[in-house]
Design an enzyme around this catalytic site. Sequence first.
Site, PDB file in Angstrom:
ATOM      1  N   HIS A 464       3.595   1.618  -6.122  1.00  0.00           N
ATOM      2  CA  HIS A 464       2.910   1.988  -7.363  1.00  0.00           C
ATOM      3  C   HIS A 464       2.388   3.424  -7.329  1.00  0.00           C
ATOM      4  O   HIS A 464       1.233   3.685  -7.640  1.00  0.00           O
ATOM      5  CB  HIS A 464       1.754   1.026  -7.665  1.00  0.00           C
ATOM      6  CG  HIS A 464       2.152  -0.399  -7.819  1.00  0.00           C
ATOM      7  ND1 HIS A 464       1.309  -1.351  -8.331  1.00  0.00           N
ATOM      8  CD2 HIS A 464       3.293  -1.056  -7.515  1.00  0.00           C
ATOM      9  CE1 HIS A 464       1.913  -2.525  -8.330  1.00  0.00           C
ATOM     10  NE2 HIS A 464       3.124  -2.362  -7.844  1.00  0.00           N
ATOM     11  N   GLY A 544       6.909  -3.692 -14.171  1.00  0.00           N
ATOM     12  CA  GLY A 544       5.902  -4.735 -14.307  1.00  0.00           C
ATOM     13  C   GLY A 544       5.906  -5.649 -13.101  1.00  0.00           C
ATOM     14  O   GLY A 544       6.768  -5.550 -12.225  1.00  0.00           O
TER      15      GLY A 544
END
Length: 678
Positions: A464, A544
């Site tokens: 991330h 996601g």
Amino acid sequence: MHVIAGLGICSISPTVAAAPTQLLVSGPSQRCLDIYMGSQEPATPAIIFDCHGRINQQWEYTAAGELRTFDGARCLDVRAASTQPTAIVQSYPCHGRANQKWTIKPDKTIVSAQSGLCLTVQGGRTVNGTGIDMWPCQGLAHQQWSFSAVPPSTNDTQAPTPPSGLAISALTCRSATLTWKAATDNVGVAYYDIYRDGQALGTVNASTLTAQLTLTPGASWGLYVNARDGAGNVSQASTTLPLKVPQCETDTQAPSVPTGLRGSVSGTTATLAWNASTDNVGVTGYDVYRNSTKVGSTSSLGYVDSGLAAETTYQYTVAARDAQGNVSPRGTTLSLTSGKSCTDVICSAAQVAAETDIPWGLAALPDGTVLYSRRDAQDIIRLDPVTGTKTSLGTIPNVQGTDGEGGLLGIAVPAGFPDADNWLYVFHTSPTDNRIVRVRYVNGKLDVASLEVLLKGIGRNKFHNGGRLRFGPDGKLYAATGDGQNGPFAQDIRQLSGKILRLNPNGTPPADNPFGNYVWSYGHRNPQGLAFDASGRLWEQEFGDSQDETNLIVKGGNYGWPNCEGVISRAGTGCATAGYVAPKYTYRNTEASCSGIAIVGNALYVGCLAGKRLYRSEISGSSLVNVRQFFVGTYGRIRTVEPSIDGNLWMTTSDAAGDKDSIPNNTNTQILKIILKP
């Protein structure tokens, strides 16, 4: 008077005239009234938690009878204005109605003005994370609250140390027990977050150093754990623990041979179909061969093979496979001859260069050459596509991988490059953070001595990290930043994580940014793809947890993470929250996990990793229509797509072998030129 361990907070008598912001301490546990994970999302539950004095534990009792937190931005609220016992207590935007009004009694109870019920710790429990609800006032100890002064310094910005010693026990094909050794923190660890390859598996309280995992038979996972403290600081990841999940039963029987292979040709595109195979356990996919070379894999009963050479005959066969890798013999051969010219939107694909590292960011230059970053090798390469010659321009200093997705990431050049300044803009992971730098490109080399750090302090973690850069038609630099595996930071506009940022080329924040800082939009999980359309609008591609999304970015927009993911609600009022901007298209992770996007004409191209395919859609107004898939399994994991100077596409791959580590030159990747139909 009493002292709360670790903070030295002295209690004072509850009073309407107390200090403007104070802590509210539950008697039996000596833990503070807290808003879960520091989230400012409407309908976030109230809990008790170790007192750390951060903004989500600071309460102001107003003359109107409200209990306000987050510097007055949220009120303590009885969910759904319920007057029933066990009604949940939460934070919510202040509206002045009775379910947000409270009376503080001399016996230290806090009573709802609407129902007459008392603010109560659920079940009288004392552990971190226990919820708050309403219950008839009985003067119970867990209905009593003491106001305490906020300590002089509550700005805890120190993250815990990474957990260590991960181990697996009780392994079966469906479950296992994961254990680890405790992390440390200057104040105290609050939670442990468990992940596999960047996907969240769950969260446990700090008192628990174990988690029960639900497994997928035959899967290969990389497990790791992050520690999180009460102030919301997240540690770097633990060392990854590889896990190979056994199959539930031994299967050595291959599927039956696919039959009925048929197909047609339109220009340089072949469309194939076949009948389903059978298997003793189950068929999981089909491998498509062109001239005896595997060119794609699919779980459907058809395949589109694009970008063929004109007027060329090809031989196709198909084999079936199951979950344990048993593969059938190939079926009968189908011969198809391509047409004279391209009739579809994609005409051809050709490898221009091979790579041993991961080509992450790519910028096309006006002379037809390209620059690309090598994520783990940490250098910039200039590629001449005519000759295939590759030249290293130099290594970017202070880059450090994360044994995951970090390293040397996005690059961008401004309009007119190379010009008098010759600045090349770079996004990279450092030992402490993610940052945006620029360095001059002089005489075909990087002038490392000229390097300027434009922006630092962007949260980093194993996964991330975001990392894409793009110059807009307004001359500003846009950057996609991941949440650093700290979801609540994505909703905090004071943080740089989980955002689309907008910078002037010299690194200052533009005066017309919506929040007076670098933030252009927020509520993002792990955005990577950025592209501008012909109308100057910014499109974004985002990873996601279970659903990926393509977004049309608007100034100041909130895209919902971690409370809303795609169209899946996760917390609070989720995707129904007023003000959230909905995605324009969503994808299942298994068919997506897309990193790069590019716009050519009115078409949006999306390159996907786990999905091993290229999506193409048409931009119609503010919608995406006519969504199609190309190269399904043909080139493996697709990392980056970028427009070429001549109106076509560059595409890079990201082989799984070295995709989740920081080891340089341990992979086999490609840089391809995709020719589009004029």
